[in-house]
Scaffold this active site. Structure first.
Site, PDB file in Angstrom:
ATOM      1  N   TYR A  47      32.854 -15.275  64.113  1.00 22.90           N
ATOM      2  CA  TYR A  47      33.704 -14.553  63.181  1.00 22.90           C
ATOM      3  C   TYR A  47      34.560 -15.577  62.420  1.00 22.90           C
ATOM      4  O   TYR A  47      35.250 -16.396  63.022  1.00 22.90           O
ATOM      5  CB  TYR A  47      34.644 -13.587  63.908  1.00 22.90           C
ATOM      6  CG  TYR A  47      33.967 -12.436  64.624  1.00 22.90           C
ATOM      7  CD1 TYR A  47      32.749 -11.922  64.193  1.00 22.90           C
ATOM      8  CD2 TYR A  47      34.566 -11.847  65.739  1.00 22.90           C
ATOM      9  CE1 TYR A  47      32.146 -10.860  64.843  1.00 22.90           C
ATOM     10  CE2 TYR A  47      33.966 -10.778  66.399  1.00 22.90           C
ATOM     11  CZ  TYR A  47      32.754 -10.295  65.953  1.00 22.90           C
ATOM     12  OH  TYR A  47      32.161  -9.247  66.605  1.00 22.90           O
ATOM     13  N   GLY A  49      33.161 -17.748  60.316  1.00 18.76           N
ATOM     14  CA  GLY A  49      32.210 -18.695  59.764  1.00 18.76           C
ATOM     15  C   GLY A  49      32.260 -20.079  60.362  1.00 18.76           C
ATOM     16  O   GLY A  49      32.988 -20.365  61.323  1.00 18.76           O
ATOM     17  N   CYS A  51      33.349 -23.000  59.210  1.00 22.17           N
ATOM     18  CA  CYS A  51      34.527 -23.857  59.047  1.00 22.17           C
ATOM     19  C   CYS A  51      35.493 -23.756  60.210  1.00 22.17           C
ATOM     20  O   CYS A  51      35.882 -24.774  60.794  1.00 22.17           O
ATOM     21  CB  CYS A  51      35.236 -23.518  57.738  1.00 22.17           C
ATOM     22  SG  CYS A  51      36.732 -24.491  57.468  1.00 22.17           S
ATOM     23  N   HIS A 452      59.180 -40.461  45.930  1.00 22.14           N
ATOM     24  CA  HIS A 452      59.187 -41.764  46.602  1.00 22.14           C
ATOM     25  C   HIS A 452      59.916 -41.615  47.941  1.00 22.14           C
ATOM     26  O   HIS A 452      60.951 -40.956  48.010  1.00 22.14           O
ATOM     27  CB  HIS A 452      59.903 -42.797  45.727  1.00 22.14           C
ATOM     28  CG  HIS A 452      60.070 -44.134  46.378  1.00 22.14           C
ATOM     29  ND1 HIS A 452      59.083 -45.095  46.368  1.00 22.14           N
ATOM     30  CD2 HIS A 452      61.104 -44.662  47.074  1.00 22.14           C
ATOM     31  CE1 HIS A 452      59.509 -46.158  47.030  1.00 22.14           C
ATOM     32  NE2 HIS A 452      60.748 -45.920  47.467  1.00 22.14           N
TER      33      HIS A 452
END
Length: 467
Positions: A47, A49, A51, A452
């Site tokens: 569930y 996918g 990735c 910076h």
């Protein structure tokens, strides 16, 4: 649901096969609009996918753990804890992804294996249970699978694993042999070296990361070697053999360009030799859906297949195998279904990518090699991070390794490509990609005002050194 026959039939406006990024996002969007949606996923372990379960999230979580010192635990315990924490994270995200659809009244999640039995029909099986799903629109997002070439012993060895299997291995490999030199191979090699493994990477070609410029690859290889990764290029695989000797439980025999054989021993062998679209067994021929020579589903620029009502999204359509490309696939298909239909894959510009070694290697646009091959008049800047006196961020975090490279059209000042092998490159490259999509010139990026100390302000130095 129609239950008049022996097999129940579920009618829907949209059926999605595969719970990956593009498909699940489309399913949620249309169900939220009131369309009747059926999401079909063959495994409750997937569930959300690739990735979040076996790809980006678990690998990057382990990369972070490998980078983070933990003097309170020995290497074996540290590794096991990292694997356990990664599994907990993926389980959490898996549950959230299921709930994302389950909470929608118009969406139904079906767990089972789907096979086309007609242009608008899918038969879903789970054990002894069978369900027929009929839908006006179907989206295929079944992803890709690791490739295991017909190398003698590769499939038969008890010690050869894919990236999926290595992610679940709680016992830290003492010696890891990595087959391949692409993204997955390099990320796992770097990660396991950081966990203390003796890592050997075998690459058939003359260099790893073959899509990158030679000077970038040389620097990446130098960094990997500095972390303990032994890189062997020009290594043609001969066979893999399980063994009981003192040298290790598995040996990989390979041959160099001169034909001389050598043997590398390990505890585990990772086969990272590419991925192929997952289309086998889907019954695409029954629906009249065409595939190419690699097995990928053929699509047009709107991701329609040879059946106009069937779309293919993500890795299965043969495009770039990135989850954020799958997300953009969703946008293209959504525009076809409920928009004006203008959005297409041809709209994509300046799509970045990252290899999550440490420090990460990120790029957007052309390499110098590609730009010269295209005949463009060029200005190029190459800057070592340690030489950027106005960019102290890398030294603050104790990692001034790497380099940055910019390729610019000498006549138009157009940014053609930027490569960053540096701390926070995976983040900084997105600024460059956005600038390229907005058609900012190299001069405008050079003269930008950045915080910076940050790695983004390296763009002042990098574009200020174009020659």
């Amino acid at each position: 649901m129609d239950t008049t026959g022996t097999v129940p039939v579920l009618e829907a406006d949209l059926a999605v096969v595969g719970f990956g990024k593009g498909g699940k996002t489309l399913a949620a969007a249309l169900a939220g609009r009131g369309s009747k949606v059926v999401m079909i996923e063959q495994s409750d372990r997937m569930y959300g996918g690739t990735c979040i379960n076996i790809g980006c999230v678990p690998t990057k979580n382990l990369v972070f753990a490998a980078e983070t010192p933990d003097p309170l635990h020995d290497p074996d315990d540290r590794y096991a804890r990292a694997v356990d924490e990664t599994q907990e994270l993926t389980a959490l995200l898996r549950g959230k992804n299921f709930a994302m659809l389950d909470r929608l009244d118009a969406a139904t999640v079906v767990t089972g294996r789907a096979v086309f039995t007609g242009p608008h029909e899918l038969t879903v099986t789970a054990g002894d249970d069978t369900l027929v799903v009929r839908a006006e629109t179907i989206v295929v997002g079944t992803g890709a699978d690791p490739v295991l070439p017909p190398i003698p012993g590769l499939r038969e060895s008890a010690h050869v694993v894919t990236s999926t299997e290595l992610l679940a291995l709680r016992e830290r490999p003492r010696r890891l042999v990595v087959l391949g030199g692409s993204y997955v191979a390099v990320e796992f090699a770097a990660m396991h070296a950081a966990f203390g493994a003796d890592v050997t990477l075998l690459e058939r070609g003359p260099r790893i990361l073959k899509a990158e410029d030679p000077d970038v690859v040389e620097e990446a290889a130098r960094i990997l070697a500095g972390t303990g990764v032994r890189i062997v290029t020009g290594a043609s695989l001969v066979r893999v053999e399980d063994a009981d000797g003192a040298d290790g439980p598995v040996r990989v025999v390979h041959r160099n360009a001169a034909g001389t054989e050598a043997t590398t021993y390990g505890d585990v062998v990772l086969a990272a030799l590419g991925r192929t679209p997952h289309t086998a067994g889907l019954g695409l021929e029954a629906a009249g859906i065409d595939t190419d020579e690699r097995g990928a589903i053929r699509v047009d620029e709107h991701l329609r297949t040879s059946q106009p009502h069937v779309f293919a999204v993500g890795d299965v359509n043969g495009g770039p195998q990135f989850t954020y490309v799958s997300l953009d696939d969703y946008r293209v298909v959504l525009d076809q279904l409920v928009g004006d239909g203008r959005r297409s894959t041809a709209d994509r510009r300046a799509v970045p990518s990252t290899v999550f070694m440490t420090p990460p290697l990120a790029r957007v646009g052309l390499t110098e090699t590609e730009a010269r091959a295209a005949g463009r008049p060029l200005k190029v800047a190459v800057r070592r991070v340690e030489d950027m006196a106005t960019v102290p961020r890398a030294r603050i975090v104790h990692d001034p390794r790497g380099l940055m490279k910019a390729v610019v059209d000498a006549e138009t000042d157009e940014i053609l490509g930027v490569t960053m092998l540096s701390h926070d490159a995976h983040e900084t490259i997105n600024t460059v990609a956005l600038a390229m999509r907005a058609s900012l010139t190299a001069t405008q990026v050079r003269d930008g005002i950045y915080t910076h100390p940050s790695m983004t302000e390296a763009l002042n130095d990098l574009f200020g050194n174009l020659r």
